[in-house]
Design a protein around this motif. Structure first.
Motif, PDB file in Angstrom:
ATOM      1  N   ALA A  35       9.409   5.102  -5.749  1.00 10.85           N
ATOM      2  CA  ALA A  35       9.409   5.527  -7.153  1.00 10.85           C
ATOM      3  C   ALA A  35       9.187   4.322  -8.067  1.00 10.85           C
ATOM      4  CB  ALA A  35      10.729   6.228  -7.486  1.00 10.85           C
ATOM      5  N   THR A  82      -0.901   4.031   1.119  1.00 10.10           N
ATOM      6  CA  THR A  82      -1.980   3.667   0.217  1.00 10.10           C
ATOM      7  C   THR A  82      -1.717   2.270  -0.345  1.00 10.10           C
ATOM      8  OG1 THR A  82      -0.823   4.667  -1.657  1.00 10.10           O
ATOM      9  CG2 THR A  82      -2.362   6.080  -0.461  1.00 10.10           C
ATOM     10  N   GLY A  88       3.664   2.929   5.787  1.00 10.31           N
ATOM     11  CA  GLY A  88       3.652   4.390   5.770  1.00 10.31           C
ATOM     12  C   GLY A  88       4.722   5.021   6.638  1.00 10.31           C
ATOM     13  N   GLY A  90       7.829   4.984   6.010  1.00 12.01           N
ATOM     14  CA  GLY A  90       8.982   5.319   5.193  1.00 12.01           C
ATOM     15  C   GLY A  90       9.311   6.797   5.144  1.00 12.01           C
ATOM     16  N   LEU A  91       8.391   7.595   4.642  1.00  8.11           N
ATOM     17  CA  LEU A  91       8.716   9.001   4.408  1.00  8.11           C
ATOM     18  C   LEU A  91       8.866   9.777   5.703  1.00  8.11           C
ATOM     19  CD1 LEU A  91       6.564   9.647   1.254  1.00  8.11           C
ATOM     20  CD2 LEU A  91       9.060   9.679   1.416  1.00  8.11           C
ATOM     21  N   PHE A 118      11.491  13.453  -5.323  1.00  7.00           N
ATOM     22  CA  PHE A 118      11.882  13.698  -3.935  1.00  7.00           C
ATOM     23  C   PHE A 118      13.319  14.174  -3.947  1.00  7.00           C
ATOM     24  CE2 PHE A 118       8.106  11.418  -2.923  1.00  7.00           C
ATOM     25  CZ  PHE A 118       7.742  11.865  -1.664  1.00  7.00           C
TER      26      PHE A 118
HETATM   27  N1  LIG Z   1       6.952   8.527  -5.738  1.00  7.77           N
HETATM   28  C1  LIG Z   1       5.669   8.430  -5.328  1.00  7.77           C
HETATM   29  N2  LIG Z   1       4.644   8.509  -6.218  1.00  7.77           N
HETATM   30  C2  LIG Z   1       3.365   8.426  -5.814  1.00  7.77           C
HETATM   31  N3  LIG Z   1       2.973   8.245  -4.524  1.00  7.77           N
HETATM   32  C3  LIG Z   1       3.951   8.147  -3.601  1.00  7.77           C
HETATM   33  C4  LIG Z   1       5.335   8.246  -3.935  1.00  7.77           C
HETATM   34  N4  LIG Z   1       6.058   8.141  -2.800  1.00  7.77           N
HETATM   35  C5  LIG Z   1       5.164   7.978  -1.802  1.00  7.77           C
HETATM   36  N5  LIG Z   1       3.894   7.983  -2.270  1.00  7.77           N
HETATM   37  C6  LIG Z   1       2.652   7.865  -1.476  1.00  7.77           C
HETATM   38  O1  LIG Z   1       2.978   8.111  -0.120  1.00  7.77           O
HETATM   39  C7  LIG Z   1       2.572   6.997   0.711  1.00  7.77           C
HETATM   40  C8  LIG Z   1       3.515   6.878   1.898  1.00  7.77           C
HETATM   41  O2  LIG Z   1       4.819   6.462   1.475  1.00  7.77           O
HETATM   42  P1  LIG Z   1       5.802   5.844   2.565  1.00  7.77           P
HETATM   43  O3  LIG Z   1       5.819   6.750   3.749  1.00  7.77           O
HETATM   44  O4  LIG Z   1       7.095   5.534   1.905  1.00  7.77           O
HETATM   45  O5  LIG Z   1       5.049   4.515   3.043  1.00  7.77           O
HETATM   46  P2  LIG Z   1       4.745   3.150   2.221  1.00  7.77           P
HETATM   47  O6  LIG Z   1       5.739   3.087   1.077  1.00  7.77           O
HETATM   48  O7  LIG Z   1       4.950   2.054   3.241  1.00  7.77           O
HETATM   49  O8  LIG Z   1       3.320   3.255   1.756  1.00  7.77           O
HETATM   50  C9  LIG Z   1       2.572   5.806  -0.246  1.00  7.77           C
HETATM   51  O9  LIG Z   1       1.711   4.786   0.210  1.00  7.77           O
HETATM   52  C10 LIG Z   1       2.064   6.451  -1.542  1.00  7.77           C
HETATM   53  O10 LIG Z   1       0.653   6.616  -1.512  1.00  7.77           O
END
Ligand SMILES: Nc1ncnc2c1ncn2[C@@H]1O[C@H](COP(=O)(O)OP(=O)(O)O)[C@@H](O)[C@H]1O
Ligand SMILES: [Mg+2]
Length: 125
Positions: A35, A82, A88, A90-91, A118
């Motif tokens: 965020a 991105t 990537g 994380g989520l 989220f």
């Molecule tokens: N709050 C958010 N706002 C916009 N895009 C987000 C957000 N959270 C995640 N994303 C998108 O999801 C992708 C994957 O997030 P994540 O799995 O945490 O991996 P990372 O942070 O290492 O890129 C991010 O690279 C971004 O493109």
């Protein structure tokens, strides 16, 4: 997160849940860092905690760029990032920690240009 404000806004009292603190810390860290990444300088990230019919619900809200549909599709499926230097993971791991290890749910609502929330739940005590 320089120059950015995080508000933690619990509603009501007695917020109790059983959870693994290190795991849930990782989940919160990733959601807050994600965020913060899309929040402009001096912008705010809101964190809400509410008790909801047998669950605690934690919500992390930003007013960032939102998540486009092509990125949404892969968020929980793949190690998509991105970011330069992002992995990537994380989520995907957040989803696993909440849903497989804690019997909760993790999901998001997003609007491109407006921002993203989220949410995740943990069973209440
Ligand atoms: N709050 C958010 N706002 C916009 N895009 C987000 C957000 N959270 C995640 N994303 C998108 O999801 C992708 C994957 O997030 P994540 O799995 O945490 O991996 P990372 O942070 O290492 O890129 C991010 O690279 C971004 O493109
Ligand atoms: Mg991340």
């Amino acid at each position: 997160m320089l120059n950015k404000t995080i508000n933690i806004l619990p509603e009501g009292n007695s917020l109790h849940a059983i959870f693994n603190p290190l795991d849930i810390q990782r989940v919160l860290q990733n959601l807050i860092i994600n965020a913060g990444y899309v929040t402009e300088s001096e912008g705010k990230v809101d964190i809400r905690i509410v008790r909801n019919d047998g669950f605690l619900k934690v919500s992390v809200t930003d007013k960032g760029c939102g998540i486009p549909g092509d990125v949404q599709k892969f968020l929980f499926k793949d190690t998509l990032t991105t970011k330069k230097g992002g992995n990537g993971l994380g989520l995907l791991s957040c989803k696993g920690i909440v849903e497989e290890n804690h019997q909760g749910k993790l999901w998001f609502k997003t609007e491109v240009g407006k921002g993203t929330t989220f949410h995740f739940t943990l069973p209440d005590l």
